[in-house]
Design a protein around this motif. Sequence first.
Motif, mmCIF file in Angstrom:
data_model
loop_
_atom_site.group_PDB
_atom_site.id
_atom_site.type_symbol
_atom_site.label_atom_id
_atom_site.label_comp_id
_atom_site.label_asym_id
_atom_site.label_seq_id
_atom_site.Cartn_x
_atom_site.Cartn_y
_atom_site.Cartn_z
ATOM 1 N N GLY A 112 0.878 -1.324 0.413
ATOM 2 C CA GLY A 112 -0.145 -0.108 0.510
ATOM 3 C C GLY A 112 0.623 1.090 0.035
ATOM 4 O O GLY A 112 0.312 2.483 -0.911
ATOM 5 N N ALA A 113 2.184 1.233 0.486
ATOM 6 C CA ALA A 113 2.930 2.450 0.775
ATOM 7 C C ALA A 113 3.410 2.520 -0.723
ATOM 8 O O ALA A 113 3.982 3.461 -1.006
ATOM 9 C CB ALA A 113 3.670 1.991 2.054
ATOM 10 N N VAL A 114 3.944 1.612 -1.056
ATOM 11 C CA VAL A 114 4.778 1.179 -2.062
ATOM 12 C C VAL A 114 4.017 1.654 -3.643
ATOM 13 O O VAL A 114 4.619 2.576 -4.729
ATOM 14 C CB VAL A 114 5.744 0.574 -2.441
ATOM 15 C CG1 VAL A 114 6.043 0.206 -3.830
ATOM 16 C CG2 VAL A 114 6.649 0.713 -0.764
ATOM 17 N N SER A 115 2.680 1.430 -3.586
ATOM 18 C CA SER A 115 1.824 0.994 -5.374
ATOM 19 C C SER A 115 0.728 1.466 -4.636
ATOM 20 O O SER A 115 0.228 0.619 -3.951
ATOM 21 C CB SER A 115 1.686 -0.121 -5.638
ATOM 22 O OG SER A 115 1.688 -0.386 -6.535
ATOM 23 N N PRO A 116 -0.165 2.898 -4.667
ATOM 24 C CA PRO A 116 -1.650 3.319 -3.781
ATOM 25 C C PRO A 116 -2.398 2.477 -4.292
ATOM 26 O O PRO A 116 -2.839 2.036 -4.421
ATOM 27 C CB PRO A 116 -1.143 4.184 -3.520
ATOM 28 C CG PRO A 116 0.377 4.751 -3.753
ATOM 29 C CD PRO A 116 1.121 3.917 -3.867
ATOM 30 N N ASP A 117 -1.984 2.336 -5.948
ATOM 31 C CA ASP A 117 -3.299 2.514 -6.741
ATOM 32 C C ASP A 117 -3.826 0.931 -6.942
ATOM 33 O O ASP A 117 -4.729 0.516 -7.240
ATOM 34 C CB ASP A 117 -2.129 2.838 -8.635
ATOM 35 C CG ASP A 117 -2.003 3.959 -9.227
ATOM 36 O OD1 ASP A 117 -2.843 4.871 -8.449
ATOM 37 O OD2 ASP A 117 -1.341 4.286 -9.567
ATOM 38 N N ARG A 118 -2.557 0.151 -7.010
ATOM 39 C CA ARG A 118 -2.963 -1.325 -6.196
ATOM 40 C C ARG A 118 -3.602 -1.757 -5.431
ATOM 41 O O ARG A 118 -4.464 -2.313 -5.371
ATOM 42 C CB ARG A 118 -1.201 -2.050 -6.367
ATOM 43 C CG ARG A 118 -1.792 -3.677 -6.156
ATOM 44 C CD ARG A 118 -0.568 -4.474 -6.076
ATOM 45 N NE ARG A 118 -0.565 -4.960 -6.948
ATOM 46 C CZ ARG A 118 1.117 -5.595 -7.797
ATOM 47 N NH1 ARG A 118 1.888 -5.434 -7.019
ATOM 48 N NH2 ARG A 118 1.669 -5.449 -8.809
ATOM 49 N N GLN A 119 -3.335 -0.925 -4.059
ATOM 50 C CA GLN A 119 -3.801 -1.098 -3.012
ATOM 51 C C GLN A 119 -5.585 -0.424 -3.212
ATOM 52 O O GLN A 119 -6.468 -1.114 -2.206
ATOM 53 C CB GLN A 119 -3.071 -0.564 -1.988
ATOM 54 C CG GLN A 119 -3.567 -0.643 -0.382
ATOM 55 C CD GLN A 119 -3.748 -1.515 -0.134
ATOM 56 O OE1 GLN A 119 -2.854 -3.022 -0.381
ATOM 57 N NE2 GLN A 119 -4.580 -2.076 1.013
ATOM 58 N N LEU A 120 -5.359 0.413 -4.255
ATOM 59 C CA LEU A 120 -6.733 0.782 -3.933
ATOM 60 C C LEU A 120 -7.734 -0.304 -4.434
ATOM 61 O O LEU A 120 -9.140 0.151 -4.668
ATOM 62 C CB LEU A 120 -6.893 1.860 -5.264
ATOM 63 C CG LEU A 120 -6.299 3.464 -4.622
ATOM 64 C CD1 LEU A 120 -5.410 5.208 -5.159
ATOM 65 C CD2 LEU A 120 -7.518 4.277 -3.583
ATOM 66 N N ARG A 121 -7.005 -0.338 -5.777
ATOM 67 C CA ARG A 121 -7.835 -1.745 -6.783
ATOM 68 C C ARG A 121 -8.235 -3.023 -5.519
ATOM 69 O O ARG A 121 -9.593 -3.356 -5.501
ATOM 70 C CB ARG A 121 -7.315 -1.931 -7.409
ATOM 71 C CG ARG A 121 -7.273 -1.069 -8.618
ATOM 72 C CD ARG A 121 -7.496 -2.020 -10.158
ATOM 73 N NE ARG A 121 -5.257 -2.719 -9.707
ATOM 74 C CZ ARG A 121 -4.130 -2.223 -9.992
ATOM 75 N NH1 ARG A 121 -3.585 -0.599 -9.975
ATOM 76 N NH2 ARG A 121 -2.571 -2.604 -9.672
ATOM 77 N N LEU A 122 -7.278 -2.849 -4.713
ATOM 78 C CA LEU A 122 -7.100 -4.515 -3.850
ATOM 79 C C LEU A 122 -8.616 -4.088 -2.388
ATOM 80 O O LEU A 122 -9.842 -4.495 -2.378
ATOM 81 C CB LEU A 122 -6.235 -4.943 -3.147
ATOM 82 C CG LEU A 122 -5.200 -5.809 -4.156
ATOM 83 C CD1 LEU A 122 -4.148 -5.607 -2.970
ATOM 84 C CD2 LEU A 122 -5.659 -6.912 -3.980
#
Length: 152
Positions: free
Chosen positions: A27-37
């Motif tokens: 989440g800290a490194v890839s906010p876009d991925r975390q938003l999708r998850l």
Amino acid sequence: MKAGRGNATYWTLTTLGALGGALGVIGAVSPDRQLRLSGFDNPAERAPGDYTLAVLGSSSFAAIGEGAAYLTGAAKGWPGFPTYVMARRLLMAGGLAGLAATGRAPRAFFTAAAWEALGSAAIAAAAWLDRRRPVGRARACPTRSAAPATRT
């Protein structure tokens, strides 16, 4: 449960702590991925006053800290820590499910609620196994080094 005896429990805490910390790093490194998850929309441009990424960042760092707490609790074999973690995870599961059920959060929060509930159940199952295992057959805590061998 006494520290040192609940070894399956502390292995479970170690595993959950490592997984939670890793998800926090994602989440800290890839906010876009975390938003999708998390089931959130990710518009190309954010409106003024939209602090979604700030909240995501703070929750990611909270997950990293929580993972570190699990690892520390397991390494120290803190008595009572597994019970505390089980209760906290059940509280989180109920809260996340409640947010999703009332429409205050995306339906993907049901997945997060299930993750919390399953984590609590895994700790409870490990604690149950530890109580059934004779004391002499306990395994070493995953993050503690073995006691040095003595010479005879």
